[in-house]
Design a protein around this motif. Structure first.
Motif, PDB file in Angstrom:
ATOM      1  N   ARG A   1     -20.231 -17.410 -27.338  1.00 43.12           N
ATOM      2  CA  ARG A   1     -18.871 -17.821 -27.039  1.00 43.12           C
ATOM      3  C   ARG A   1     -17.905 -17.160 -28.026  1.00 43.12           C
ATOM      4  O   ARG A   1     -18.318 -16.474 -28.956  1.00 43.12           O
ATOM      5  N   ARG A   2     -16.645 -17.392 -27.813  1.00 42.86           N
ATOM      6  CA  ARG A   2     -15.616 -16.681 -28.574  1.00 42.86           C
ATOM      7  C   ARG A   2     -15.700 -16.987 -30.066  1.00 42.86           C
ATOM      8  O   ARG A   2     -15.813 -18.138 -30.473  1.00 42.86           O
ATOM      9  N   VAL A   3     -15.639 -15.935 -30.865  1.00 49.40           N
ATOM     10  CA  VAL A   3     -15.592 -16.053 -32.319  1.00 49.40           C
ATOM     11  C   VAL A   3     -14.324 -15.363 -32.810  1.00 49.40           C
ATOM     12  O   VAL A   3     -14.078 -14.203 -32.483  1.00 49.40           O
ATOM     13  N   THR A   4     -13.520 -16.069 -33.574  1.00 53.54           N
ATOM     14  CA  THR A   4     -12.348 -15.488 -34.216  1.00 53.54           C
ATOM     15  C   THR A   4     -12.538 -15.554 -35.721  1.00 53.54           C
ATOM     16  O   THR A   4     -13.294 -16.384 -36.235  1.00 53.54           O
ATOM     17  N   THR A   5     -11.863 -14.670 -36.447  1.00 58.76           N
ATOM     18  CA  THR A   5     -12.010 -14.632 -37.905  1.00 58.76           C
ATOM     19  C   THR A   5     -10.637 -14.582 -38.558  1.00 58.76           C
ATOM     20  O   THR A   5      -9.661 -14.119 -37.968  1.00 58.76           O
ATOM     21  N   GLU A   6     -10.612 -15.034 -39.788  1.00 54.97           N
ATOM     22  CA  GLU A   6      -9.368 -15.055 -40.557  1.00 54.97           C
ATOM     23  C   GLU A   6      -9.680 -14.822 -42.021  1.00 54.97           C
ATOM     24  O   GLU A   6     -10.474 -15.559 -42.614  1.00 54.97           O
ATOM     25  N   ALA A   7      -9.063 -13.785 -42.597  1.00 51.51           N
ATOM     26  CA  ALA A   7      -9.217 -13.511 -44.025  1.00 51.51           C
ATOM     27  C   ALA A   7      -8.221 -14.373 -44.785  1.00 51.51           C
ATOM     28  O   ALA A   7      -6.997 -14.214 -44.638  1.00 51.51           O
ATOM     29  N   ARG A   8      -8.741 -15.282 -45.617  1.00 50.09           N
ATOM     30  CA  ARG A   8      -7.853 -16.245 -46.275  1.00 50.09           C
ATOM     31  C   ARG A   8      -8.535 -16.830 -47.504  1.00 50.09           C
ATOM     32  O   ARG A   8      -9.714 -17.210 -47.451  1.00 50.09           O
ATOM     33  N   ASP A   9      -7.807 -16.912 -48.592  1.00 49.41           N
ATOM     34  CA  ASP A   9      -8.307 -17.537 -49.813  1.00 49.41           C
ATOM     35  C   ASP A   9      -8.123 -19.042 -49.671  1.00 49.41           C
ATOM     36  O   ASP A   9      -7.012 -19.564 -49.823  1.00 49.41           O
ATOM     37  N   LEU A  10      -9.210 -19.733 -49.382  1.00 49.48           N
ATOM     38  CA  LEU A  10      -9.119 -21.166 -49.119  1.00 49.48           C
ATOM     39  C   LEU A  10      -8.881 -21.993 -50.373  1.00 49.48           C
ATOM     40  O   LEU A  10      -8.582 -23.182 -50.272  1.00 49.48           O
ATOM     41  N   PHE A  11      -8.998 -21.398 -51.545  1.00 52.19           N
ATOM     42  CA  PHE A  11      -8.652 -22.106 -52.770  1.00 52.19           C
ATOM     43  C   PHE A  11      -7.131 -22.152 -52.939  1.00 52.19           C
ATOM     44  O   PHE A  11      -6.562 -23.165 -53.324  1.00 52.19           O
ATOM     45  N   ARG A  12      -6.487 -21.034 -52.635  1.00 48.56           N
ATOM     46  CA  ARG A  12      -5.030 -20.972 -52.775  1.00 48.56           C
ATOM     47  C   ARG A  12      -4.297 -21.417 -51.512  1.00 48.56           C
ATOM     48  O   ARG A  12      -3.197 -21.972 -51.585  1.00 48.56           O
ATOM     49  N   ARG A  13      -4.898 -21.134 -50.360  1.00 49.36           N
ATOM     50  CA  ARG A  13      -4.247 -21.476 -49.093  1.00 49.36           C
ATOM     51  C   ARG A  13      -5.244 -22.156 -48.156  1.00 49.36           C
ATOM     52  O   ARG A  13      -5.751 -21.555 -47.224  1.00 49.36           O
ATOM     53  N   PRO A  14      -5.585 -23.393 -48.427  1.00 48.88           N
ATOM     54  CA  PRO A  14      -6.526 -24.086 -47.536  1.00 48.88           C
ATOM     55  C   PRO A  14      -5.929 -24.254 -46.147  1.00 48.88           C
ATOM     56  O   PRO A  14      -4.708 -24.299 -45.976  1.00 48.88           O
ATOM     57  N   LEU A  15      -6.796 -24.344 -45.138  1.00 50.26           N
ATOM     58  CA  LEU A  15      -6.333 -24.701 -43.803  1.00 50.26           C
ATOM     59  C   LEU A  15      -5.789 -26.125 -43.851  1.00 50.26           C
ATOM     60  O   LEU A  15      -6.459 -27.029 -44.346  1.00 50.26           O
ATOM     61  N   MET A  16      -4.581 -26.294 -43.325  1.00 49.89           N
ATOM     62  CA  MET A  16      -3.931 -27.593 -43.410  1.00 49.89           C
ATOM     63  C   MET A  16      -4.221 -28.428 -42.164  1.00 49.89           C
ATOM     64  O   MET A  16      -4.820 -27.944 -41.199  1.00 49.89           O
ATOM     65  N   ALA A  17      -3.770 -29.677 -42.203  1.00 46.36           N
ATOM     66  CA  ALA A  17      -4.111 -30.640 -41.155  1.00 46.36           C
ATOM     67  C   ALA A  17      -3.703 -30.158 -39.772  1.00 46.36           C
ATOM     68  O   ALA A  17      -4.462 -30.295 -38.808  1.00 46.36           O
ATOM     69  N   ASP A  18      -2.500 -29.548 -39.652  1.00 41.37           N
ATOM     70  CA  ASP A  18      -2.059 -29.100 -38.332  1.00 41.37           C
ATOM     71  C   ASP A  18      -2.909 -27.957 -37.805  1.00 41.37           C
ATOM     72  O   ASP A  18      -3.098 -27.812 -36.595  1.00 41.37           O
ATOM     73  N   GLU A  19      -3.472 -27.141 -38.706  1.00 41.45           N
ATOM     74  CA  GLU A  19      -4.340 -26.043 -38.296  1.00 41.45           C
ATOM     75  C   GLU A  19      -5.739 -26.540 -37.944  1.00 41.45           C
ATOM     76  O   GLU A  19      -6.435 -25.942 -37.118  1.00 41.45           O
ATOM     77  N   LEU A  20      -6.151 -27.611 -38.581  1.00 41.27           N
ATOM     78  CA  LEU A  20      -7.494 -28.144 -38.365  1.00 41.27           C
ATOM     79  C   LEU A  20      -7.578 -29.078 -37.159  1.00 41.27           C
ATOM     80  O   LEU A  20      -8.677 -29.379 -36.690  1.00 41.27           O
ATOM     81  N   SER A  21      -6.445 -29.513 -36.669  1.00 46.20           N
ATOM     82  CA  SER A  21      -6.438 -30.545 -35.622  1.00 46.20           C
ATOM     83  C   SER A  21      -7.076 -30.088 -34.315  1.00 46.20           C
ATOM     84  O   SER A  21      -7.485 -30.923 -33.500  1.00 46.20           O
ATOM     85  N   ARG A  22      -7.183 -28.777 -34.090  1.00 44.77           N
ATOM     86  CA  ARG A  22      -7.749 -28.290 -32.831  1.00 44.77           C
ATOM     87  C   ARG A  22      -9.274 -28.206 -32.843  1.00 44.77           C
ATOM     88  O   ARG A  22      -9.886 -27.835 -31.845  1.00 44.77           O
ATOM     89  N   PHE A  23      -9.909 -28.569 -33.968  1.00 42.78           N
ATOM     90  CA  PHE A  23     -11.361 -28.428 -34.069  1.00 42.78           C
ATOM     91  C   PHE A  23     -12.052 -29.784 -33.930  1.00 42.78           C
ATOM     92  O   PHE A  23     -11.566 -30.801 -34.424  1.00 42.78           O
ATOM     93  N   ASP A  24     -13.208 -29.760 -33.253  1.00 43.41           N
ATOM     94  CA  ASP A  24     -14.036 -30.960 -33.115  1.00 43.41           C
ATOM     95  C   ASP A  24     -14.939 -31.171 -34.321  1.00 43.41           C
ATOM     96  O   ASP A  24     -15.402 -32.288 -34.576  1.00 43.41           O
ATOM     97  N   ALA A  25     -15.234 -30.093 -35.030  1.00 43.02           N
ATOM     98  CA  ALA A  25     -16.135 -30.167 -36.181  1.00 43.02           C
ATOM     99  C   ALA A  25     -15.792 -29.042 -37.146  1.00 43.02           C
ATOM    100  O   ALA A  25     -15.280 -27.996 -36.740  1.00 43.02           O
TER     101      ALA A  25
END
Length: 421
Positions: free
Chosen positions: A311-335
């Motif tokens: 199934r579809r895989v997307t990727t994102e280069a991001r320093d999760l220590f400095r810029r964690p995924l925030m609640a609005d970005e995480l809301s679309r995930f089931d897990a």
């Protein structure tokens, strides 16, 4: 000259030393043992066992006495498993937490598929092996019981690399990784690359059937892609990229992650590396992989594009220590799957807690930072359902684990069909 002292060992410390009242630290002693030796500061040197523990065994490796590659070969497998469980249990207890613990899964002997070998030039040629405990002296390990046979067989290659590219004063750090197409070799700490070194490395790659050889992250020769297989998909990670230490350890952690996220249609894989979990999960869910290193994401993406039935895989280069995924970005995930470095991921965990993602599969290599982050999730309404300790760094003090977190109202769903990882 210090006098001989006797001490009764009370417990094992986090570095694998026996600890007696004082505290006094005694290398390679076990709880309950009576030992004697010379007191040097807070350590007991030249230790002799007066009364051995019933958990003491003969080390299976002939190099154990001088080698620093292993710390616990003198203890029974049952003792080590119980001790590693207790390390995690005590870390959780310090945060006021508890959980169900599953039986420890231990990787077999001679299963380490990746290791950093020290290689140094000598007056007579070169030597390669592991550093001694707390020492810069290299112990040669021709009959190592820890490494996969392919890595042991390649020790002469590390010596050749030292003769070609090491200075007289410093040692090379030669990372050797078993792949499906031969060894992937990455060298650090050597002289600058020149034409002669390029030619010599190309010759070594052919002579030893290497997949790739790199020098300070620059690939000098590649015969075949240095492929690892994640979920049936071949992936060629960049030189020195993170990889689980053993296939067995990887399989155990993956089984936990798949169990925890079962039924999820959209999954975020944070600190995803080159796709250890991303690609297997893509067999049944859309996955978004996030990782700071673009080269690892590029390897993941190439693997996905050549994979079948994913199934579809997307990727994102991001320093999760400095810029964690925030609640609005995480809301679309089931897990969410999160596998951070040893420091843990406090900021990202806080964002996960705010997002109230239904299910979180946490993978960790540090019980202390794991417990700290677990407390954040539990305070936000998650239940720490179970913990699986995975001992893939056999005979060491390192502890790996996977854990299931579910929101209170999601507990029933996440527990359906649970089995043993």
């Amino acid at each position: 000259m210090s006098q001989t002292e006797r001490h009764r060992i009370e417990r094992l410390g986090h570095q694998g030393d026996g600890v007696a009242p004082g505290p006094v630290y005694v290398a390679r002693a076990l709880p309950g043992e009576l030992v004697e030796g010379r007191r040097v500061g807070d350590r007991l040197e030249d230790m002799r066992i007066v009364e051995p523990s019933s958990d003491r065994v003969s080390p299976p490796c002939a190099h154990y006495r001088g080698c620093g590659g292993c710390a616990l070969q003198h203890a029974s497998d049952e003792f080590v498993a119980g001790w590693k469980l207790d390390v995690v249990r005590q870390a959780l207890k310090a945060q006021g937490l508890d959980a169900e613990f599953r039986d420890v899964i231990t990787s077999p002997a001679q299963s380490r598929r990746r290791a950093v070998i020290a290689a140094r030039r000598t007056k007579k040629g070169a030597m390669a092996g592991f550093y001694g405990r707390g020492s810069d002296v290299i112990t040669e390990i021709p009959n190592c019981r820890l490494l996969a046979p392919e890595l042991v067989d390649a020790l002469p290659l590390a010596e050749e690399l030292a003769r070609l590219g090491a200075s007289r004063k410093g040692a090379l750090a030669v990372t050797m990784t078993r792949t499906d197409n031969g060894l992937d070799v990455a060298v650090r700490g050597g002289k600058p690359v020149d034409t002669a070194l390029r030619q010599d490395c190309a010759t070594l790659a052919e002579a030893h059937g290497l997949a790739r050889i790199s020098w300070e992250d620059e690939a000098l020769a590649m015969r075949l892609p240095p492929a690892q297989v994640f979920g049936g998909v071949p992936v060629s990670p960049p030189p020195g990229a993170f990889l689980q230490a053993t296939r067995e350890g990887e399989a155990a952690l993956l089984a936990c992650v798949e169990e925890i996220t079962r039924g999820a249609r959209r999954v975020a894989d944070l600190f995803c590396g080159s796709g250890t979990f991303t690609l297997p999960l893509a067999a049944r869910a859309e996955v978004h992989g996030v990782e700071a290193e673009p080269e690892m994401l590029a390897a993941l993406d190439r693997g996905w594009r050549h994979g079948q039935g994913l199934r579809r895989v997307t990727t994102e280069a991001r320093d999760l220590f400095r810029r964690p995924l925030m609640a609005d970005e995480l809301s679309r995930f089931d897990a969410v799957v999160i596998d951070p470095p040893r420091a843990g991921a406090r900021a990202q965990t806080e964002a996960l807690a705010d997002a109230q993602v239904p299910v979180i599969a946490a993978v960790s290599c540090n019980p202390v930072s794991f417990a700290r982050d677990a407390a954040v999730l539990v305070a936000a309404g998650y239940r720490l359902q179970w913990v699986q300790v995975v001992d893939q760094f056999r005979w060491s003090t390192h502890v790996e684990l996977a854990a299931a977190f579910v929101l209170s109202h999601e507990t029933g769903r996440a527990s359906e069909g649970q089995g043993t990882a």
